[in-house]
Design an enzyme around this catalytic site. Structure first.
Site, PDB file in Angstrom:
ATOM      1  CB  SER A 142      -0.878   0.002   1.256  1.00 58.00           C
ATOM      2  OG  SER A 142      -1.518   1.256   1.406  1.00 58.00           O
ATOM      3  CE1 TYR A 155      -2.761  -2.281   5.194  1.00 59.62           C
ATOM      4  CE2 TYR A 155      -3.055   0.079   4.859  1.00 59.62           C
ATOM      5  CZ  TYR A 155      -3.100  -1.212   4.375  1.00 59.62           C
ATOM      6  OH  TYR A 155      -3.474  -1.441   3.084  1.00 59.62           O
TER       7      TYR A 155
END
Ligand SMILES: NC(=O)c1ccc[n+]([C@@H]2O[C@H](COP(=O)([O-])OP(=O)(O)OC[C@H]3O[C@@H](n4cnc5c(N)ncnc54)[C@H](O)[C@@H]3O)[C@@H](O)[C@H]2O)c1
Length: 249
Positions: A142, A155
């Site tokens: 990501s 994350y």
């Protein structure tokens, strides 16, 4: 780009988002695909659609991962490509600032975004080495791993770790024709993504739209195919230009 004769395992391929898109794109390009998912029914349906092999289990369990690889290799008759798709934060734990984050939530996010990828990569490498054929590992990361990740510290840190892992794997095994690359996805219109993507947010994206599952699947196709044979340990950013924005853009 063709994947004729390629045998691929997509971990997290049973959902209706990026994983499923990659599964479909690989099959359309001629690959034989094994779909792994936590939900056996999802794996079964996605595999059936492409005439592939279904395996199931929880990526947090080393034993489950071993079983997934055994089932996939048996079903495909070997393995050439591994794609890891499972990951995320909002789907797993609350989005809070760092001082509010519980230890167990940090550990879970780390497990489902980085720890299992290292285990799965190791399992794939063992198969590739035994076959003597080389192989390719692709991990869906990501842009959160490239930039600040407010309320998603675990994350972002885990996705950033994928970039390091891809470089190390590629350096350690390049001589055996094994390479690993990461796709750093931006805001992709999926069911999970819809939870935090609103129409106004498009204004922040230079390309003027949210990404599609196909945008990511095309990148995965490139990284799986011989067309990218000279691409080792890289992050391919598929974000509509979001990460290119400087303070004056
Ligand atoms: N959607 C976005 O905007 C976006 C942006 C950047 C990165 N990503 C990344 O894309 C990936 C996920 O894509 P998606 O949201 O389209 O999901 P997806 O719909 O492709 O589905 C992921 C699958 O993972 C399975 N899964 C969940 N936990 C599991 C576990 N413990 N063991 C085995 N399988 C498990 C789910 O059952 C689901 O079928 C993640 O790595 C995420 O970080 C998504």
């Amino acid at each position: 780009m063709t994947l004729d004769g390629t045998r691929a395992l997509v971990i997290g391929g049973g959902g209706d988002g990026i994983g499923r898109g990659i599964t479909r794109a690989f099959a359309a390009a001629g690959a034989a695909v094994a779909v792994a998912d936590l939900d056996p029914e999802r794996a079964r349906v996605a595999a059936k659609e492409v005439g592939g092999t279904a395996v199931s289990g929880d990526v947090r369990s080393a034993a489950d991962l071993d079983a997934m690889f055994a089932g996939a290799v048996a079903g495909l008759g070997g393995l050439d490509v591994l794609v890891t798709v499972v990951g995320g934060q909002v789907a797993f734990v609350p989005a809070v600032r760092l001082h509010e984050m519980r230890d167990e939530d940090w550990d879970l996010v780390y497990e489902v975004n980085l720890r299992y990828v290292a285990r799965a990569a190791a399992a794939a490498i063992r198969v590739f080495l035994e076959q003597g054929t080389g192989g390719t590992i692709i991990s869906v990361g990501s842009v959160t791993g490239l930039m600040a990740a407010p309320r998603q510290a675990a994350y972002g840190a885990a996705k950033a770790g994928l970039a390091s892992l891809a470089k190390t794997v590629s350096a350690e095994y390049a001589a055996e024709k094994i390479r690993m690359n990461v796709i750093a996805a931006g805001a992709i219109a999926t069911a999970v993504g819809a939870a935090f993507q609103d129409p106004e947010g498009v204004a922040e994206i230079p390309a003027g739209r949210y990404g599609t599952v196909d945008d990511v699947a095309e990148a995965a196709l490139f990284l799986a195919s011989p067309a990218s044979a000279y691409v080792l340990g890289q992050q391919l950013v598929i974000d509509g230009g979001v990460s290119t924005r400087g303070p004056f853009a």
